[in-house]
Design an enzyme around this catalytic site. Structure first.
Site, PDB file in Angstrom:
ATOM      1  N   GLU A  19      50.305  36.878  35.880  1.00 21.26           N
ATOM      2  CA  GLU A  19      51.045  37.134  37.127  1.00 21.26           C
ATOM      3  C   GLU A  19      50.664  36.070  38.168  1.00 21.26           C
ATOM      4  O   GLU A  19      51.467  35.713  39.027  1.00 21.26           O
ATOM      5  CB  GLU A  19      50.745  38.549  37.657  1.00 21.26           C
ATOM      6  CG  GLU A  19      51.753  39.042  38.686  1.00 21.26           C
ATOM      7  CD  GLU A  19      51.668  40.539  38.979  1.00 21.26           C
ATOM      8  OE1 GLU A  19      52.411  41.329  38.356  1.00 21.26           O
ATOM      9  OE2 GLU A  19      50.859  40.931  39.842  1.00 21.26           O
ATOM     10  N   GLU A  67      57.382  53.459  40.331  1.00 25.69           N
ATOM     11  CA  GLU A  67      56.658  54.177  39.278  1.00 25.69           C
ATOM     12  C   GLU A  67      55.636  55.133  39.875  1.00 25.69           C
ATOM     13  O   GLU A  67      55.564  56.317  39.524  1.00 25.69           O
ATOM     14  CB  GLU A  67      55.925  53.187  38.358  1.00 25.69           C
ATOM     15  CG  GLU A  67      56.815  52.334  37.481  1.00 25.69           C
ATOM     16  CD  GLU A  67      57.221  51.016  38.130  1.00 25.69           C
ATOM     17  OE1 GLU A  67      57.216  50.930  39.386  1.00 25.69           O
ATOM     18  OE2 GLU A  67      57.548  50.069  37.385  1.00 25.69           O
ATOM     19  N   LYS A  98      63.236  44.472  39.224  1.00 25.04           N
ATOM     20  CA  LYS A  98      63.139  45.714  40.020  1.00 25.04           C
ATOM     21  C   LYS A  98      64.444  45.967  40.757  1.00 25.04           C
ATOM     22  O   LYS A  98      64.950  47.080  40.802  1.00 25.04           O
ATOM     23  CB  LYS A  98      62.024  45.589  41.060  1.00 25.04           C
ATOM     24  CG  LYS A  98      60.616  45.725  40.526  1.00 25.04           C
ATOM     25  CD  LYS A  98      59.654  45.828  41.717  1.00 25.04           C
ATOM     26  CE  LYS A  98      58.238  45.460  41.334  1.00 25.04           C
ATOM     27  NZ  LYS A  98      57.352  45.312  42.496  1.00 25.04           N
ATOM     28  N   HIS A 158      40.799  41.575  11.359  1.00 21.21           N
ATOM     29  CA  HIS A 158      41.602  42.177  10.290  1.00 21.21           C
ATOM     30  C   HIS A 158      43.060  42.315  10.701  1.00 21.21           C
ATOM     31  O   HIS A 158      43.824  43.028  10.069  1.00 21.21           O
ATOM     32  CB  HIS A 158      41.031  43.550   9.931  1.00 21.21           C
ATOM     33  CG  HIS A 158      39.639  43.472   9.404  1.00 21.21           C
ATOM     34  ND1 HIS A 158      39.359  43.308   8.061  1.00 21.21           N
ATOM     35  CD2 HIS A 158      38.442  43.475  10.034  1.00 21.21           C
ATOM     36  CE1 HIS A 158      38.055  43.250   7.900  1.00 21.21           C
ATOM     37  NE2 HIS A 158      37.458  43.340   9.070  1.00 21.21           N
ATOM     38  N   GLY A 161      47.007  42.747  44.628  1.00 25.53           N
ATOM     39  CA  GLY A 161      46.980  43.892  43.706  1.00 25.53           C
ATOM     40  C   GLY A 161      46.116  43.647  42.484  1.00 25.53           C
ATOM     41  O   GLY A 161      45.292  44.469  42.100  1.00 25.53           O
ATOM     42  N   ARG A 162      46.265  42.471  41.863  1.00 28.01           N
ATOM     43  CA  ARG A 162      45.536  42.214  40.604  1.00 28.01           C
ATOM     44  C   ARG A 162      44.080  41.842  40.830  1.00 28.01           C
ATOM     45  O   ARG A 162      43.353  41.603  39.879  1.00 28.01           O
ATOM     46  CB  ARG A 162      46.273  41.158  39.775  1.00 28.01           C
ATOM     47  CG  ARG A 162      46.632  39.888  40.518  1.00 28.01           C
ATOM     48  CD  ARG A 162      47.649  39.071  39.731  1.00 28.01           C
ATOM     49  NE  ARG A 162      48.117  37.905  40.453  1.00 28.01           N
ATOM     50  CZ  ARG A 162      49.136  37.902  41.314  1.00 28.01           C
ATOM     51  NH1 ARG A 162      49.786  39.027  41.564  1.00 28.01           N
ATOM     52  NH2 ARG A 162      49.506  36.798  41.912  1.00 28.01           N
ATOM     53  N   LYS A 179      49.081  49.791  46.825  1.00 22.05           N
ATOM     54  CA  LYS A 179      48.856  48.928  47.987  1.00 22.05           C
ATOM     55  C   LYS A 179      50.020  49.065  48.971  1.00 22.05           C
ATOM     56  O   LYS A 179      49.827  49.242  50.151  1.00 22.05           O
ATOM     57  CB  LYS A 179      48.705  47.474  47.498  1.00 22.05           C
ATOM     58  CG  LYS A 179      48.539  46.476  48.610  1.00 22.05           C
ATOM     59  CD  LYS A 179      48.321  45.072  48.061  1.00 22.05           C
ATOM     60  CE  LYS A 179      48.494  44.059  49.178  1.00 22.05           C
ATOM     61  NZ  LYS A 179      48.331  42.682  48.749  1.00 22.05           N
TER      62      LYS A 179
HETATM   63  O1  F6P Z   1      54.256  44.216  39.517  1.00 22.81           O
HETATM   64  C1  F6P Z   1      54.097  43.695  40.799  1.00 22.81           C
HETATM   65  C2  F6P Z   1      53.024  44.379  41.583  1.00 22.81           C
HETATM   66  O2  F6P Z   1      53.270  44.043  42.917  1.00 22.81           O
HETATM   67  C3  F6P Z   1      51.612  43.995  41.183  1.00 22.81           C
HETATM   68  O3  F6P Z   1      51.211  42.772  41.670  1.00 22.81           O
HETATM   69  C4  F6P Z   1      50.841  45.144  41.748  1.00 22.81           C
HETATM   70  O4  F6P Z   1      49.554  45.180  41.228  1.00 22.81           O
HETATM   71  C5  F6P Z   1      51.718  46.296  41.308  1.00 22.81           C
HETATM   72  O5  F6P Z   1      53.029  45.796  41.469  1.00 22.81           O
HETATM   73  C6  F6P Z   1      51.523  47.596  42.024  1.00 22.81           C
HETATM   74  O6  F6P Z   1      51.775  47.503  43.395  1.00 22.81           O
HETATM   75  P1  F6P Z   1      51.319  48.621  44.412  1.00 22.81           P
HETATM   76  O7  F6P Z   1      49.827  48.704  44.386  1.00 22.81           O
HETATM   77  O8  F6P Z   1      51.831  48.172  45.742  1.00 22.81           O
HETATM   78  O9  F6P Z   1      51.930  49.927  43.998  1.00 22.81           O
END
Ligand code: F6P
Length: 548
Positions: free
Chosen positions: A355, A215, A514, A386, A269-270, A209
């Protein structure tokens, strides 16, 4: 308009619930069933292909009435209108929260800053549809003219969990494209994914987003470097597409504008799998199934908006969380799907729920004086039986559990499905009834054990029971029913946030780690000392550096 801000514990309904709790807390579910013959029917909601039985919860119809009174006193109805109408309910980030608009029909209108967002949403959907069809049909080829065989979604958090969970859950509906997910910044993750891939036939979907997430950008860069080891630069446009709000940064990364699937900042995002973030879903199962997923969610949106609160699945479900969390002081909730397809469902919901509602400051910016967000966990049944069910049955903690089951299995193996579902039914019955001393005694006597052995063993074999469960029985796992199920939990999150008087749509709690990681990375890469650490962290860093 802003959401109202009332401490729920100051309401009249809360006080009544507290008094009511005193009368319910020691009642056994078995007795509640004995004393009310219509309980099972009265506490069940049937809607479309969903049969939701709330009756094995430690409630009576009066509990539901009081919880609904609480929702009314906190003006849930008004909050729902604001949610659907695009008010700035994510006030700390100054944004609307409009994942519901993403599944609204073409003729709907939802306004943000005076502009109807629905036509723009459908434009992006058309782009997703066209692209999906051309990749699936083989019309869109890789640079060397070969058809695409593999899709790699590169993203993390909401840009990974939703699409990954859905693609896994809907694998029965999948086409020939192999779909992979790279999320962790752990380099071993992407290396394992690409090691068997052919760059000539692979399409990479970079999903972020913000397009600033460490990452995702690290993985996308490393994968592009690997790609360019065997392919020319001009091949990138045939093999890399992106989903983002940050068009400039995507272009700077080297992805052509026509390969960008845009999204808006009012999609959290979620909650983003319904947006262009769902591109990998559409590619994996085809656009028609993606559309059905969205339609299912839209049907749940309508149910949530229009059904009376005491027959409203997400509302009751959310209010029960409040009941257990704030009155019984239960800390966690388990979600157990009786289908292997929903293997990743609890993991997905962990982000959605934790979150969103892991907050300790209310909408006035004051610390809350009551409990909020619950811990979410779960694994499919029967595997989980189990593994950790022992603790739910005989542990010291109260763990309200959702059991999700399906009337029909997808491959139609009746023998296996009846075995699976017999466990689904048996577990909720066992959790509710438990096993009394008298029952254990007669069982042990039947095994011809001596009196001494019986009295030693007896206490360990007694199950207290009275463990609350909700049974969701759905006709069949289809894209549409999955859309409904996810939307149900999304609205549950919203209702909980409204009652707890917190903001559910920001996530500042993930920022601090972060920031610190950034400065530590500098120390690791450049041997620079940019911060003073506590003794423990300093020792760990030194040990790592000395031994790597
Ligand atoms: O971990 C925080 C967060 O902002 C989430 O809410 C989001 O889904 C994720 O990082 C990834 O963010 P982006 O889509 O901006 O890479």
């Amino acid at each position: 308009m802003a959401l109202k801000a009332t401490n729920p514990t100051t309401t009249n309904a809360w006080k009544k619930l507290q008094a009511h709790f005193e009368t319910i807390k020691s009642q056994h579910l078995k007795d509640l069933f004995k004393s009310d013959a219509s309980r099972a029917n009265d506490l069940t909601v049937q809607w479309e292909d969903f049969y939701v039985d709330f009756s094995k919860n430690r409630i009576t119809t009066e509990t539901i009435n009081l919880l609904v009174e609480l929702a009314n006193e906190l003006d849930l109805k008004d909050a729902i209108s604001k949610y659907f109408e695009g008010d700035i309910i994510n006030a700390t980030e100054g944004r609307a929260v409009l994942h519901t608009a993403l599944r609204a029909p073409k003729d709907a209108s939802v306004f943000v800053d005076g502009e109807n967002v629905i036509p723009g949403i459908h434009e992006v959907k058309t782009k997703i549809e066209k692209f999906t069809n051309s990749v699936v049909s083989g019309e869109h080829t890789g640079y060397t003219g070969k058809a695409i065989t593999d899709i790699v979604n590169i993203g993390i958090g909401g840009s990974d969990l939703g699409p990954a969970m859905i693609v896994d859950s809907l694998q029965y509906y999948k086409n020939h494209l192999n779909t992979h997910f790279v999320s962790n910044v752990d380099g071993d993750h992407y290396q394992e994914v690409i090691k068997n891939l052919n760059p000539e036939t692979t399409l990479f979907v970079v999903v972020s987003k913000t397009f600033t997430t460490q990452e995702t950008l690290s993985n996308a860069n490393s994968i592009r470097t690997w790609f360019l080891e065997s392919q020319p630069k001009e091949a990138v446009s045939k093999h890399f597409v992106a989903v983002s709000t940050n068009i400039e940064s995507v272009k700077n990364f080297g992805i052509d504008e026509e390969n960008i699937f845009p999204m808006k900042d009012w999609v959290g995002g979620r909650f983003s799998l319904w947006s262009a973030v769902g591109l990998s879903i559409s590619l994996a199962v085809g656009y028609t199934h993606f559309e059905s997923l969205l339609n299912g969610a839209h049907k749940m949106d309508e149910h949530f908006k229009t059904a009376d609160f005491n027959a409203n699945i997400p509302v009751i479900s959310a209010l029960l969380t409040i009941w257990y969390n704030n009155f019984f002081k239960a800390e966690s909730e388990a979600i157990i799907p009786y289908t292997q397809y929903l293997n990743q469902f609890a993991t997905y919901l962990q982000q959605g729920i934790m979150e969103s509602n892991g907050k300790s400051v209310d909408r006035d910016g004051k610390p809350v004086n009551y409990q909020t967000g619950t811990l979410i966990w779960g694994e499919p049944g029967t595997n989980s039986q189990h593994a950790f069910f022992q603790l739910i049955h005989q542990g010291t903690k109260l763990i309200p559990t959702d059991f999700i089951g399906y009337v029909e299995s997808l491959h139609g193996n009746k023998d296996h499905h009846n075995k699976l579902m017999s466990n689904y039914f048996a577990q909720t019955e066992a959790l509710m009834n438990g096993k009394t001393e008298a029952e254990v005694l007669s069982e042990l006597k039947a095994q011809s054990l001596g009196e001494d052995a019986i009295s030693k063993l007896l206490p360990f074999k007694v199950f207290e029971g009275n463990k609350p469960t909700t049974s969701l029985l759905i006709q069949k796992l289809t894209p549409e029913s999955l859309g409904k199920l996810i939307a149900m939990y999304e609205h549950k999150i919203f209702v909980q946030g409204i009652i707890w008087n917190i903001f559910s749509y920001d996530q500042f709690g993930v920022e601090l780690g972060k920031q610190l990681a950034k400065s530590i990375l500098n120390e690791l890469n450049n041997d620079a000392k940019s911060a003073v650490h506590d003794g423990s962290t300093q020792n760990l860093l030194s040990f790592f550096k000395e031994n790597c």
